[in-house]
Design a protein around this motif. Structure first.
Motif, PDB file in Angstrom:
ATOM      1  N   GLN A   1      -4.874  -1.246  -7.379  1.00 18.51           N
ATOM      2  CA  GLN A   1      -6.144  -0.659  -6.965  1.00 18.51           C
ATOM      3  C   GLN A   1      -6.062   0.863  -6.988  1.00 18.51           C
ATOM      4  O   GLN A   1      -5.169   1.464  -6.377  1.00 18.51           O
ATOM      5  CB  GLN A   1      -6.531  -1.117  -5.560  1.00 18.51           C
TER       6      GLN A   1
ATOM      7  N   PRO B   1      -8.097 -10.213  -6.317  1.00 20.08           N
ATOM      8  CA  PRO B   1      -9.427  -9.583  -6.345  1.00 20.08           C
ATOM      9  C   PRO B   1     -10.336 -10.309  -7.332  1.00 20.08           C
ATOM     10  O   PRO B   1      -9.929 -10.614  -8.459  1.00 20.08           O
ATOM     11  CB  PRO B   1      -9.129  -8.157  -6.811  1.00 20.08           C
TER      12      PRO B   1
ATOM     13  N   GLY C   1      -8.693   3.919  -5.987  1.00 17.06           N
ATOM     14  CA  GLY C   1      -9.999   4.128  -5.365  1.00 17.06           C
ATOM     15  C   GLY C   1     -10.596   2.801  -4.945  1.00 17.06           C
ATOM     16  O   GLY C   1      -9.969   2.022  -4.222  1.00 17.06           O
ATOM     17  N   ASP C   2     -11.805   2.518  -5.421  1.00 22.57           N
ATOM     18  CA  ASP C   2     -12.471   1.262  -5.071  1.00 22.57           C
ATOM     19  C   ASP C   2     -12.332   0.187  -6.140  1.00 22.57           C
ATOM     20  O   ASP C   2     -12.886  -0.903  -5.987  1.00 22.57           O
ATOM     21  CB  ASP C   2     -13.974   1.528  -4.834  1.00 22.57           C
ATOM     22  N   GLU C   3     -11.624   0.488  -7.229  1.00 21.95           N
ATOM     23  CA  GLU C   3     -11.524  -0.436  -8.357  1.00 21.95           C
ATOM     24  C   GLU C   3     -10.175  -1.147  -8.387  1.00 21.95           C
ATOM     25  O   GLU C   3      -9.126  -0.533  -8.193  1.00 21.95           O
ATOM     26  CB  GLU C   3     -11.720   0.309  -9.685  1.00 21.95           C
ATOM     27  N   TRP C   4     -10.226  -2.466  -8.638  1.00 25.96           N
ATOM     28  CA  TRP C   4      -9.019  -3.269  -8.837  1.00 25.96           C
ATOM     29  C   TRP C   4      -8.823  -3.521 -10.337  1.00 25.96           C
ATOM     30  O   TRP C   4      -9.781  -3.736 -11.071  1.00 25.96           O
ATOM     31  CB  TRP C   4      -9.125  -4.607  -8.118  1.00 25.96           C
TER      32      TRP C   4
ATOM     33  N   ARG D   1       0.858  -1.181   0.000  1.00 30.41           N
ATOM     34  CA  ARG D   1       0.000   0.000   0.000  1.00 30.41           C
ATOM     35  C   ARG D   1       0.893   1.229   0.000  1.00 30.41           C
ATOM     36  O   ARG D   1       1.785   1.356   0.836  1.00 30.41           O
ATOM     37  CB  ARG D   1      -0.911   0.004   1.224  1.00 30.41           C
TER      38      ARG D   1
ATOM     39  N   SER E   1      -2.915   0.472  -3.953  1.00 28.47           N
ATOM     40  CA  SER E   1      -2.609  -0.845  -3.404  1.00 28.47           C
ATOM     41  C   SER E   1      -2.138  -1.747  -4.533  1.00 28.47           C
ATOM     42  O   SER E   1      -2.628  -1.655  -5.666  1.00 28.47           O
ATOM     43  CB  SER E   1      -3.840  -1.463  -2.731  1.00 28.47           C
TER      44      SER E   1
END
Length: 270
Positions: A106, A261, A108-111, A86, A95
């Motif tokens: 990653q 993920p 934001g919220d998307e991988w 991270r 990340s």
């Protein structure tokens, strides 16, 4: 060389990071070379490590481009190569996961899945080759031309001895695993050794004084960097820069569980 430099500088960091455990039978009377010999023999003993990373990228003199700081934490399983990291870069929180031969990033919220076509000149076998280099750490770190004690200092809560390591770049570049990585980057062993020699590589290691454990490493090199775009006409990265990476190691031997993920998308670039 621009498209290869990022992998090369990252490899330098990994080469050191994977040798950072000294659970040997050394004593306080060991000289610096004996300390490194113990590290070579016991590099796999802990199996995993947690690194706190600070990387500074500074433009070389008169080179256009912005300086950059990267800070974060990484957890590495040295046996499987699994990695969880991270980072904060230019105010962005990122990340990174590497598991079962695949890397994920990653935003934001998307991988996203990092495929071989994300960076020009990086082939399908590059990640596998990097893993092979990690597996060869005991051999790599044993090839040093000179080892010198620089003094003592405190790293976190630990009193440490700082050691300068002058690597034998020609011997390291001729190792089978390193030659494979060089081939993925379009170079042979001699070309890789020459590149690293020109980069002015500096390596320093801090070893805990009352217990044979490495608590910090420092690596620096002058490298060419890939272009990632401009900001108001100024390159985000300089074409040529001094890269300095400091890693502190607060713990070893922890379980590193990395999960791929389930909803990762193909990464198309920034």
């Amino acid at each position: 060389m621009t498209r290869k430099a990022l992998c090369l500088s990252f490899t330098l960091a990994l080469v050191l990071a994977a040798t950072l455990v000294l659970y040997g039978c050394g004593t306080k009377s060991q000289d610096p070379k004996e300390m490194l010999a113990a590290a070579t023999q016991a590099a796999r003993a802990a199996g995993s490590t947690h690194a706190q990373i600070n990387a500074v990228i500074s433009p070389l003199e008169e080179e256009p481009g912005m300086g950059l700081n990267i800070m974060g934490d990484a957890w590495l399983d040295m046996d499987s190569g699994a990695l969880e990291a991270r980072f904060t870069v230019m105010g962005l929180e990122l990340s990174l996961r590497y598991v079962d031969g695949t890397a994920y990033l990653q935003f934001g919220d998307e991988w996203y899945v990092l495929t071989a076509d994300v960076l020009e000149g990086v082939g399908e076998g590059t990640i596998e080759a990097l893993t092979g280099v990690l597996a060869s750490m005991p051999e790599i770190f044993s090839y040093s031309m000179e080892v010198k004690e620089l003094g003592t200092e405190k790293v976190g809560d630990y009193e440490c001895t700082r050691i300068e390591v002058v690597p034998d770049l020609q011997a390291i570049s001729s190792l089978e695993s390193v030659e494979k990585l060089a081939g993925e980057l379009g170079m042979d062993a001699d070309e890789l050794a020459a590149y690293l020699e020109d980069a002015g590589v500096v390596m320093e290691v801090c070893v805990q004084k009352d217990e044979p454990v490495i608590r910090e490493i420092y690596v620096a090199a002058s490298v060419e960097l890939p272009s990632i775009g401009d900001l108001v006409g100024i390159p985000l990265l300089p074409e040529k820069a001094r890269v300095e990476i400091t890693m502190d190691f607060p713990e070893y031997g922890m379980d590193v569980e990395v999960q791929a993920p389930s909803d990762a998308k193909p990464f198309k670039g920034l």
